[in-house]
Design a protein around this motif. Structure first.
Motif, PDB file in Angstrom:
ATOM      1  N   ALA A 202      32.958 -48.891 -25.840  1.00  0.00           N
ATOM      2  CA  ALA A 202      34.003 -49.433 -26.717  1.00  0.00           C
ATOM      3  C   ALA A 202      34.024 -50.962 -26.652  1.00  0.00           C
ATOM      4  O   ALA A 202      34.122 -51.640 -27.687  1.00  0.00           O
ATOM      5  N   PHE A 203      33.891 -51.513 -25.457  1.00  0.00           N
ATOM      6  CA  PHE A 203      33.870 -52.975 -25.353  1.00  0.00           C
ATOM      7  C   PHE A 203      32.583 -53.555 -25.931  1.00  0.00           C
ATOM      8  O   PHE A 203      32.600 -54.656 -26.506  1.00  0.00           O
TER       9      PHE A 203
ATOM     10  N   VAL B 237      39.574 -51.272 -29.638  1.00  0.00           N
ATOM     11  CA  VAL B 237      38.978 -50.665 -28.446  1.00  0.00           C
ATOM     12  C   VAL B 237      39.517 -49.248 -28.229  1.00  0.00           C
ATOM     13  O   VAL B 237      38.753 -48.314 -27.928  1.00  0.00           O
TER      14      VAL B 237
ATOM     15  N   TYR C 211      40.336 -53.404 -19.568  1.00  0.00           N
ATOM     16  CA  TYR C 211      39.352 -52.410 -19.164  1.00  0.00           C
ATOM     17  C   TYR C 211      39.904 -51.377 -18.179  1.00  0.00           C
ATOM     18  O   TYR C 211      39.687 -50.165 -18.388  1.00  0.00           O
TER      19      TYR C 211
ATOM     20  N   LEU D 109      33.087 -53.739 -29.519  1.00  0.00           N
ATOM     21  CA  LEU D 109      34.044 -54.799 -29.849  1.00  0.00           C
ATOM     22  C   LEU D 109      33.355 -56.159 -29.853  1.00  0.00           C
ATOM     23  O   LEU D 109      33.503 -56.936 -30.800  1.00  0.00           O
TER      24      LEU D 109
END
Lengths: 179, 163
Positions: free
Chosen positions: B41-42, B59, B17, B45
């Motif tokens: 993005a996480f 990611v 991150y 995911l």
């Protein structure tokens, strides 16, 4: 077009692209609680996607069940709609068609005509003929008055005689009277 | 099973991150937007955690797409404001941090943009970029070369324009 692959050094020392494309690595630490928030959002999104997929699956199953039923049914429901249409448009003026309906049997004693109707399917046509019989009866009487004159001579062949006698007898007296 | 998956997710988050958010920070205007993009993005995911084989590449590609969407949104807003107000009032808004990188990367076509973002900004080796984009390594190298040539020409043109 010839392409130069990146096996050697990518940038010359004075290449301005090196400044742009090789920046120092920056790190930005996550705010407190960001990890838990992301996990919760991911869980919600996963559940939502599963729910949407379940609804879509159930709709597909329902369509698969309903489609064969829909394909087999359309022949039968088409027929009842057809006979219902004509009585609505023709209205009460045509008494001939719906004779078997019980309402008209109930109405039958009120009207003077239906007394002749009780005869099962024919009274519809008999109603018309019921009106006509007096006319037919009247016309034969008119005709009968004329043939009654030749009826006085019945033994002779009937086919040609009335016509010839009618044409012969009627004009002749008129002409005779006029003249 | 679930504990090991949670532990792997936690370790990936701790390792990836800060770098991803820092990478986003170089491409957007402020820290908050960078955090939003990295978090989104996480989130994407982990919403499909079981079906993703290469989490790091997933990611970064997702973040690159989000950055591109962010740029497009900014461009639309800038054009709208430009139409609504005077140009002089808008000009300071466009001159923000690191505009050269953003504009240069934004000027690349879609096919060349992702390798540039992954290789130069995410520091992914060419082999990983190849696996992630589904192109052969030679194709990735050729794409990177073409992208650099385009960027160089664009940079030269902008320098001539300023002089």
């Amino acid at each position: 077009m010839t392409t130069r692959f990146d096996d050697g050094p990518e940038f010359p020392p004075d290449d301005p692209l090196a400044v742009i494309l090789r920046p120092p690595a920056d790190h930005l630490g996550p705010p407190p609680g960001r990890y838990e928030a992301i996990r919760r959002a991911a869980t919600r999104r996963r559940l939502l996607r599963a729910a949407v997929a379940g609804v879509g699956l159930s709709c597909a199953v329902a369509a698969l069940i309903a489609l064969p039923l829909h394909l087999t049914s359309p022949e039968s429901p088409a027929t009842p709609s057809v006979p219902l249409a004509p009585p609505a448009t023709s209205g009460p003026t045509a008494p001939a068609t719906p004779t078997p309906s019980p309402d008209r049997r109930t109405l039958a004693p009120t009207d003077p005509r239906p007394t002749a109707e009780p005869g099962t399917p024919t009274p519809s046509t008999g109603g018309r003929t019921g009106r006509r019989p007096p006319e037919d009866a009247s016309t034969p009487t008119k005709r009968a008055t004329r043939p009654q004159e030749p009826s006085a001579t019945p033994a002779r062949p009937p086919a040609t005689e009335p016509t010839t006698r009618q044409t012969a007898t009627l004009p002749t007296p008129q002409r005779a009277t006029q003249r | 099973m679930k504990r090991s998956r949670d532990r792997a997710a936690s370790e990936l988050f701790a390792a990836l991150y800060p770098r991803l958010a820092g990478w986003c920070r170089r491409l957007v205007d402020d820290d908050e937007t960078a955090h939003e993009i990295a978090s989104e993005a996480f989130t994407r995911l982990w919403a499909r955690w079981t079906s993703v084989e290469e989490p790091r590449g997933f990611v970064y590609v997702t973040a690159a797409n989000l950055v591109r969407d962010h740029w497009r949104k900014l461009e639309r807003e800038r054009k709208a404001v430009h139409r609504a107000t005077a140009e002089a009032a808008v000009r300071p808004h466009t001159e923000q941090a690191d505009p050269s990188v953003r504009l240069l990367v934004q000027s690349l076509p879609e096919r060349l943009r992702v390798p540039i973002l992954l290789h130069y900004y995410a520091d992914m080796p060419i082999r990983e970029v190849s696996e992630l984009t589904g192109r052969r390594e030679g194709t990735v190298k050729a794409d990177l070369h073409a992208a650099r040539e385009l960027l160089r020409a664009q940079l030269r043109r902008s320098l001539d324009h300023t002089l």
